[in-house]
Design an enzyme around this catalytic site. Structure first.
Site, mmCIF file in Angstrom:
data_model
loop_
_atom_site.group_PDB
_atom_site.id
_atom_site.type_symbol
_atom_site.label_atom_id
_atom_site.label_comp_id
_atom_site.label_asym_id
_atom_site.label_seq_id
_atom_site.Cartn_x
_atom_site.Cartn_y
_atom_site.Cartn_z
ATOM 1 N N ASP A 311 42.044 45.241 40.431
ATOM 2 C CA ASP A 311 43.813 44.731 41.279
ATOM 3 C C ASP A 311 43.922 44.132 40.336
ATOM 4 O O ASP A 311 44.258 42.062 40.380
ATOM 5 C CB ASP A 311 42.732 43.848 42.582
ATOM 6 C CG ASP A 311 43.557 43.923 43.426
ATOM 7 O OD1 ASP A 311 45.439 44.313 42.854
ATOM 8 O OD2 ASP A 311 44.185 43.419 44.869
ATOM 9 N N LYS A 313 46.839 44.018 38.852
ATOM 10 C CA LYS A 313 48.970 43.481 38.832
ATOM 11 C C LYS A 313 49.896 43.357 38.141
ATOM 12 O O LYS A 313 49.597 42.038 38.077
ATOM 13 C CB LYS A 313 48.910 42.356 40.186
ATOM 14 C CG LYS A 313 48.317 42.677 41.314
ATOM 15 C CD LYS A 313 48.230 41.776 43.105
ATOM 16 C CE LYS A 313 47.870 41.951 43.869
ATOM 17 N NZ LYS A 313 46.481 42.002 44.339
ATOM 18 N N ASP A 316 54.060 42.682 33.783
ATOM 19 C CA ASP A 316 54.341 42.551 32.265
ATOM 20 C C ASP A 316 55.802 42.778 31.051
ATOM 21 O O ASP A 316 55.505 44.409 31.978
ATOM 22 C CB ASP A 316 53.872 41.375 31.839
ATOM 23 C CG ASP A 316 54.849 40.465 30.386
ATOM 24 O OD1 ASP A 316 55.380 40.091 30.327
ATOM 25 O OD2 ASP A 316 54.192 39.520 31.065
HETATM 26 P P1 5BU Z 1 41.041 40.947 52.660
HETATM 27 O O1 5BU Z 1 40.043 39.289 52.269
HETATM 28 O O2 5BU Z 1 41.141 41.303 53.342
HETATM 29 O O3 5BU Z 1 42.356 39.603 52.800
HETATM 30 O O4 5BU Z 1 41.813 41.150 50.822
HETATM 31 C C1 5BU Z 1 42.593 41.967 50.485
HETATM 32 C C2 5BU Z 1 42.341 42.024 49.202
HETATM 33 O O5 5BU Z 1 43.518 43.116 48.493
HETATM 34 C C3 5BU Z 1 42.226 40.906 48.256
HETATM 35 O O6 5BU Z 1 41.954 41.210 47.218
HETATM 36 C C4 5BU Z 1 44.212 40.788 47.880
HETATM 37 O O7 5BU Z 1 44.388 40.452 46.330
HETATM 38 C C5 5BU Z 1 44.711 42.338 47.849
HETATM 39 N N1 5BU Z 1 45.857 42.803 48.506
HETATM 40 C C6 5BU Z 1 46.360 42.081 49.796
HETATM 41 O O8 5BU Z 1 45.611 41.460 50.224
HETATM 42 N N2 5BU Z 1 47.562 42.029 49.612
HETATM 43 C C7 5BU Z 1 47.968 43.516 49.485
HETATM 44 O O9 5BU Z 1 49.477 43.104 49.341
HETATM 45 C C8 5BU Z 1 48.045 43.577 47.454
HETATM 46 C C9 5BU Z 1 46.839 43.655 47.397
HETATM 47 BR BR1 5BU Z 1 49.094 44.416 46.394
#
Ligand code: 5BU
Length: 471
Positions: A311, A313, A316
């Site tokens: 992930d 993201k 750039d």
């Molecule tokens: P959580 O612990 O369930 O909140 O983790 C969610 C994961 O998904 C975490 O690694 C975030 O960086 C990722 N994520 C997110 O929560 N929301 C977003 O919009 C995006 C990625 Br894009």
């Protein structure tokens, strides 16, 4: 005589015919396109309204149209012609009369008596049939017609369409392997009318803005395609693997293992590996990242049959993204099956990820106050549709069917955290958004029993999916 020969013969004798532009101008005089503020059947507002039925009342234009449609099929071979009811029926009939190629008629509803046939006319199994449609929007109604014709064991390779509203239908059909020939697209129509002084500059701008935003025709979640069906038009090998894994493991769960030591990640991957289709990482939070860690994780992924999802993201310019993807200590390109990227730097920047790794671009974020508004999302979706290595988007609302939807912010017990994260339940995102994959972080790795939690999320996600597809 083959269709190819007939079509060539028609064009050989018609060198004095009107051209496409002249045809369009004459056709518009019949009122086939209206400009203003309209609401389509799907509930979406539109600055133009198209109805090609008046063409049937002009023998001259209908005949001319049939020649254009046949001409666009010059390189195709077919033995039958069929129009999608009702607007395309006269067009298909005219094409049949012009070319001498037999027509078959598709009913809208089966007869309530007698043979209950959906197709009328003379045909036999294995024949190839070209499908004629007046206007294509999402492509959904065409897919229904194709299904019914293919049920009669006829083969459809080519579809010819008079006007493409540029709202995703052509891409959907191409993804399913059909050749789509369109005579006009709406942008072209707008330009021709403007050039001939029939559409004011402000109106052109208003329509072009509307088209750039591409409001998608929403597919009701109840009609979502199954993973097996999505597999049929998934082109990317990692995308295929992901969908196959979902079917094999009966899981749409991606575990986001956001912990900071390699040892803990490997331990959790072993624990939850059987329940997930992918393990998502943020490698830049790992304090002791090493090549050895990745090779151990890859072995677990192989053993437990899940994909590796970084992930990262990216956000750039292409050159920097490529360095971040291939170099540094993480060498993401050497192990990640999937990666996330923002699309903020434009189409070219996404090409640097190559063909092997599937890219998931971020259309909407789950956190409170995210700047990813609807306009931004629509632009990201349009990019996703164009980019071959992009298999879908991270979003919090529905996507067109040919893109896979990944939704984070999923938790069964919490509504959010103190840092802006907002959570929904698996049921909600699957039944209301038709999400393909739920992404769960703390709901699994921070629970007292990660294995039991992974089982719970897998079950909740899969049951919601089965409920949606009506099983
Ligand atoms: P959580 O612990 O369930 O909140 O983790 C969610 C994961 O998904 C975490 O690694 C975030 O960086 C990722 N994520 C997110 O929560 N929301 C977003 O919009 C995006 C990625 Br894009």
């Amino acid at each position: 005589m083959t269709a190819l020969f007939v079509i060539f013969a028609i064009f050989a004798q018609t060198s004095t015919r009107m051209n496409k532009e002249q045809f369009l101008l004459k056709a518009c005089r019949l009122g086939i396109i209206k400009f203003g503020n309209f609401t389509l059947k799907s509930g979406i507002p539109s600055p133009f309204y198209i109805d090609l039925r008046p063409l049937a009342s002009s023998p001259e234009l209908l005949k001319e149209l049939s020649k254009f449609l046949l001409n666009s099929l010059q390189d195709s071979d077919f033995e039958l012609i069929c129009g999608v009811p009702y607007a395309a029926l006269p067009m298909a009939t005219a094409m049949s009369l012009e070319s001498g190629i037999p027509l078959i008629i598709k009913r809208k509803e089966a007869k309530g008596y007698g043979t209950k046939k959906m197709l009328e006319g003379i045909f036999h199994e294995g024949q190839t049939c070209v499908l004629v449609e007046d206007v294509i929007t999402s492509g959904k109604s065409l897919i229904e017609t194709i299904d019914e014709i293919e049920k009669e064991h006829l083969k459809i390779n080519d579809i010819v369409v008079v006007l493409d509203r540029e709202q995703g239908g052509v891409a959907l059909l191409k993804n399913k392997g059909y050749k789509v020939h369109t005579l006009f697209n709406i942008s072209e129509v707008i330009d021709i009318l403007h050039k001939h002084g029939q559409l004011a500059q402000e109106e052109v701008l208003r329509i072009k803005n509307f088209l750039a935003e591409k409001p998608e025709v929403k597919v009701s979640p109840e009609k979502r395609l199954k993973y097996e069906e999505k597999l049929a038009f998934q082109q990317h090998c990692a995308g295929k693997k992901l969908l196959k894994t979902a079917v094999q493991k009966k899981s749409n769960l991606i575990a986001s293992i956001d912990v900071t030591t390699s040892e803990k990640i490997l331990e959790l991957a072993e624990e939850v590996g059987d329940n997930v289709v992918a393990v998502k990482l943020h490698t830049d939070i790992i304090s002791d990242f090493s090549d050895d860690f990745i090779s151990k994780l890859k072995k677990i992924a192989e053993k437990k049959n899940f994909l590796l999802f970084e992930d990262r993201k990216f956000a750039d310019i292409g050159n920097t993204q490529q360095l971040q993807f291939e170099k540094g200590i993480y060498k993401i390109s050497s192990w990640a099956d999937l990666i996330t990227s923002h699309a903020i730097a434009g189409e070219e920047s996404l090409k640097v990820f190559g063909e092997k790794t599937a890219v998931v671009i971020i259309a909407e974020m789950s956190s409170k106050g995210a700047l990813t508004d609807e306009h931004y999302k629509n632009q990201v979706v349009a990019l996703a549709k164009k980019s071959e290595n992009v298999i879908g988007c991270v979003a919090q609302s529905q996507l067109p069917e040919n893109l896979l939807l990944f939704t984070p912010g999923v938790n069964l017990t919490s509504a959010g955290d103190a840092k802006g994260q907002q959570f929904n339940t698996p049921e909600k995102v699957i039944t209301e958004l038709a999400t393909d994959f739920i992404i769960v972080g703390r709901g699994i790795y921070a629970s007292a029993d990660p294995k039991a939690s992974a089982e719970k999320y897998q079950k909740a996600g899969w049951e919601a999916y089965l409920c949606l597809i009506g099983k």
